[in-house]
Design a protein around this motif. Structure first.
Motif, PDB file in Angstrom:
ATOM      1  N   LEU A   1    -111.931 -34.913  -8.189  1.00  7.01           N
ATOM      2  CA  LEU A   1    -112.051 -34.514  -6.848  1.00  7.01           C
ATOM      3  C   LEU A   1    -110.836 -33.466  -6.784  1.00  7.01           C
ATOM      4  CD1 LEU A   1    -113.417 -34.219  -4.212  1.00  7.01           C
ATOM      5  CD2 LEU A   1    -112.258 -36.226  -3.392  1.00  7.01           C
ATOM      6  N   ILE A   2    -109.471 -34.065  -7.086  1.00  6.38           N
ATOM      7  CA  ILE A   2    -108.360 -33.326  -6.833  1.00  6.38           C
ATOM      8  C   ILE A   2    -108.384 -31.969  -7.692  1.00  6.38           C
ATOM      9  CG2 ILE A   2    -105.867 -33.379  -7.443  1.00  6.38           C
ATOM     10  CD1 ILE A   2    -106.100 -36.461  -7.193  1.00  6.38           C
ATOM     11  N   LYS A   3    -108.863 -32.051  -8.987  1.00  7.25           N
ATOM     12  CA  LYS A   3    -108.870 -30.765  -9.579  1.00  7.25           C
ATOM     13  C   LYS A   3    -110.057 -29.763  -8.961  1.00  7.25           C
ATOM     14  CE  LYS A   3    -107.600 -32.624 -14.146  1.00  7.25           C
ATOM     15  NZ  LYS A   3    -107.847 -32.897 -15.598  1.00  7.25           N
ATOM     16  N   LYS A   4    -110.876 -30.286  -8.403  1.00  5.83           N
ATOM     17  CA  LYS A   4    -111.996 -29.388  -7.582  1.00  5.83           C
ATOM     18  C   LYS A   4    -111.214 -28.823  -6.532  1.00  5.83           C
ATOM     19  CE  LYS A   4    -116.455 -29.671  -5.238  1.00  5.83           C
ATOM     20  NZ  LYS A   4    -117.542 -30.331  -4.661  1.00  5.83           N
ATOM     21  N   VAL A   5    -110.504 -29.586  -5.744  1.00  6.82           N
ATOM     22  CA  VAL A   5    -109.909 -29.320  -4.277  1.00  6.82           C
ATOM     23  C   VAL A   5    -108.753 -28.372  -4.624  1.00  6.82           C
ATOM     24  CG1 VAL A   5    -108.872 -29.939  -2.299  1.00  6.82           C
ATOM     25  CG2 VAL A   5    -110.911 -31.112  -2.965  1.00  6.82           C
ATOM     26  N   GLN A   6    -108.016 -28.941  -5.677  1.00  3.87           N
ATOM     27  CA  GLN A   6    -106.729 -28.089  -6.088  1.00  3.87           C
ATOM     28  C   GLN A   6    -105.744 -28.083  -5.221  1.00  3.87           C
ATOM     29  OE1 GLN A   6    -107.762 -24.253  -7.573  1.00  3.87           O
ATOM     30  NE2 GLN A   6    -107.451 -25.029  -9.655  1.00  3.87           N
ATOM     31  N   PRO A   7    -105.376 -29.380  -4.325  1.00  5.69           N
ATOM     32  CA  PRO A   7    -104.575 -29.411  -3.088  1.00  5.69           C
ATOM     33  C   PRO A   7    -102.828 -29.656  -3.729  1.00  5.69           C
ATOM     34  CG  PRO A   7    -105.110 -31.588  -3.712  1.00  5.69           C
ATOM     35  CD  PRO A   7    -105.670 -30.489  -4.753  1.00  5.69           C
ATOM     36  N   SER A   8    -102.095 -29.096  -2.880  1.00  9.11           N
ATOM     37  CA  SER A   8    -100.539 -29.350  -3.239  1.00  9.11           C
ATOM     38  C   SER A   8     -99.871 -30.635  -2.927  1.00  9.11           C
ATOM     39  CB  SER A   8     -99.823 -28.276  -2.411  1.00  9.11           C
ATOM     40  OG  SER A   8     -99.898 -28.205  -0.912  1.00  9.11           O
ATOM     41  N   LEU A   9    -100.999 -31.501  -2.307  1.00  6.02           N
ATOM     42  CA  LEU A   9    -100.639 -32.745  -1.785  1.00  6.02           C
ATOM     43  C   LEU A   9    -101.817 -33.834  -1.563  1.00  6.02           C
ATOM     44  CD1 LEU A   9     -98.303 -34.785  -0.714  1.00  6.02           C
ATOM     45  CD2 LEU A   9     -98.822 -34.075   1.503  1.00  6.02           C
ATOM     46  N   VAL A  10    -101.896 -34.908  -1.934  1.00  3.02           N
ATOM     47  CA  VAL A  10    -102.893 -35.954  -1.585  1.00  3.02           C
ATOM     48  C   VAL A  10    -102.028 -36.885  -0.703  1.00  3.02           C
ATOM     49  CG1 VAL A  10    -104.363 -37.665  -2.573  1.00  3.02           C
ATOM     50  CG2 VAL A  10    -103.922 -35.678  -3.912  1.00  3.02           C
ATOM     51  N   VAL A  11    -102.853 -37.062   0.456  1.00  2.00           N
ATOM     52  CA  VAL A  11    -102.273 -37.725   1.627  1.00  2.00           C
ATOM     53  C   VAL A  11    -103.346 -39.059   1.628  1.00  2.00           C
ATOM     54  CG1 VAL A  11    -101.863 -37.923   3.788  1.00  2.00           C
ATOM     55  CG2 VAL A  11    -101.764 -35.745   3.036  1.00  2.00           C
ATOM     56  N   ASN A  12    -102.848 -40.152   1.107  1.00  2.00           N
ATOM     57  CA  ASN A  12    -103.408 -41.685   0.981  1.00  2.00           C
ATOM     58  C   ASN A  12    -103.475 -42.172   2.381  1.00  2.00           C
ATOM     59  OD1 ASN A  12    -104.411 -44.163   0.406  1.00  2.00           O
ATOM     60  ND2 ASN A  12    -102.806 -44.611  -0.836  1.00  2.00           N
ATOM     61  N   LEU A  13    -104.546 -42.271   2.974  1.00  2.00           N
ATOM     62  CA  LEU A  13    -104.727 -43.025   4.402  1.00  2.00           C
ATOM     63  C   LEU A  13    -105.839 -43.834   4.301  1.00  2.00           C
ATOM     64  CD1 LEU A  13    -104.141 -40.060   6.963  1.00  2.00           C
ATOM     65  CD2 LEU A  13    -102.448 -41.758   5.808  1.00  2.00           C
ATOM     66  N   ALA A  14    -106.035 -44.483   2.828  1.00  7.65           N
ATOM     67  CA  ALA A  14    -106.754 -45.419   2.666  1.00  7.65           C
ATOM     68  C   ALA A  14    -106.560 -46.729   2.404  1.00  7.65           C
ATOM     69  CB  ALA A  14    -107.528 -45.391   1.375  1.00  7.65           C
ATOM     70  N   LEU A  15    -106.975 -47.690   2.194  1.00  7.76           N
ATOM     71  CA  LEU A  15    -106.404 -49.047   2.191  1.00  7.76           C
ATOM     72  C   LEU A  15    -105.112 -49.098   1.340  1.00  7.76           C
ATOM     73  CD1 LEU A  15    -109.864 -51.193   2.405  1.00  7.76           C
ATOM     74  CD2 LEU A  15    -108.076 -50.586   4.417  1.00  7.76           C
TER      75      LEU A  15
END
Length: 403
Positions: free
Chosen positions: A71-85
């Motif tokens: 998913l990260i490679k598909k979206v190609q974000p500069s940041l992953v924001v973890n608001l999960a558990l």
């Protein structure tokens, strides 16, 4: 402008994504993923209605590292924001390492089978993130997060050293429910029922859960009972302020909350030990969380204010002796709901998550490795708090507090 991928679709995520959409000059493309895509779609629809901004949504199990990497490679974000558990912190960090992307969260890792939250597991990732040339920013919520930044701002602008620190978290809101938690019930109850710990003379001192109660008069709320408990920012604040003699965390709870929690605890409903029920294995606390009102549904009925801040005593920067300062934010549940459709407990965590993300994607906070917010310059973060819904005040008190 930057592309971000937000993981999780609770109240905090809803606030964070709304606020990101309101700052399109910083966040050009927002992507939202969780185990339940319909929750993401609901948030995206609200964001579209309120701001006109489109949010792409996905279904993902954050504990499945290969799927997260894809998913990260598909979206190609500069940041992953973890608001999960908090249980999902380490797999998401693993995915960020594999994909070579910066990481941010609001709460430290906690194993599923033990009510123990500490930074050691995430700090152990420092060398790997450093070698990968990427950044992990830990604890960019309110507490931890804003309270940590408040403390470091006082140390930068008011106090040469901090001798004692008290963090006071008051939710003066009334949601009209007999018993409900204002953030994830499972995490909330695990925190509250865990033994209290505070920092004193170079070590943590443990006391029984909810054993220490003090009444305090909170501005915008009034007198409330607050209880000493453990919270993860005590660990990082003690690490980055080695001169500190004592640090404590206090949180308010109403009598009805305490009464219901005591009964639930006495009958075993807060246990995290698996039990057999009709041939199936269940965890009582997870079952309880499933039947309690969802925090994201409480916004419309919650009235009143939160008041969260820090009281710090130490040697004044100007050489005038020992001084005590009280720095805090007061947030309205009604105003938070009007702006984002969420109550203030979600708002006070979701806004700092957006601000911390802005710090990283704009390069105002940067570094290779794993960092806590205490290690960063507090000033740009504090400026954004004033501009984006969480204004703060600071006052000098007559002397140290005596709880």
């Amino acid at each position: 402008m930057s592309t971000v991928l937000v993981i999780g679709a609770g109240g905090v995520s809803s606030v964070c994504v709304h606020k990101m959409a309101m700052n399109a000059d910083i966040f050009s493309d927002i992507h939202l993923a969780s185990r339940t895509k319909s929750k993401c779609d609901t948030i995206a629809a609200s964001v579209k209605q309120r701001t006109g901004v489109d949010v792409a949504t996905y279904e993902i199990d954050a504990e499945e590292v290969p799927a997260m990497v894809n998913l990260i490679k598909k979206v190609q974000p500069s940041l992953v924001v973890n608001l999960a558990l908090p249980y999902q912190d380490l797999p998401i960090m693993d995915a960020c390492l594999a994909a070579g992307v910066d990481y941010l969260d609001t709460a430290n890792y906690e194993p599923k089978d033990e009510a123990k939250f500490e930074y050691s597991w995430q700090w152990a990732y420092h060398d790997r993130f450093k070698q990968a040339g990427i950044m992990a920013l830990l604890g960019s919520g309110f507490d931890p997060g804003v309270t940590s930044v408040f403390t470091m701002w006082l140390k930068k602008h008011k106090l040469k050293t901090i001798r004692t620190l008290d963090i006071l978290d008051c939710n003066g809101g009334d949601h009209g429910q007999a018993f409900a938690t204002n953030f994830n019930p499972e995490i909330n109850i695990r925190e509250v029922t865990a033994p209290a710990r505070h920092w004193e003379n170079g070590e943590f001192v443990e006391t029984p859960a909810m054993a220490r109660k003090v009444e305090f008069d909170f501005e915008g709320v009034g007198p409330k009972n607050m209880y000493m408990m453990y919270h993860e920012e005590l660990e990082s604040l003690a690490k980055f302020n080695p001169e500190m003699e004592r640090a404590r965390f206090w949180m308010t709870f109403g009598d009805e909350y305490i009464k219901h929690l005591t009964v639930l605890q006495n009958v075993g409903m807060t246990s995290i030990e698996p039990i057999k029920y009709k041939g199936k294995e269940i965890i009582p606390l997870q079952f309880l969380a499933a039947v309690l009102p969802k925090p994201e549904t409480l916004g419309e009925t919650t009235k009143g204010n939160t008041n969260i801040g820090c009281i710090a005593t130490g040697e004044a920067l100007d050489g005038s002796g020992e001084k005590t300062f009280y720095i805090k934010n007061i947030c309205s549940h009604e105003a938070a709901y009007e702006e984002t459709g969420n109550q203030a407990v979600s708002y006070t965590t979701g806004v700092p998550a957006m601000i911390g993300s802005a710090m990283v994607v704009q390069g105002l906070w940067k570094g290779d490795g794993v960092f806590n917010v205490e290690e960063m310059d507090p000033d740009p973060f504090m400026d954004m708090l004033n501009k984006h819904g969480l204004p703060w005040t600071v006052e000098e008190l007559d002397g140290p507090v005596n709880f």
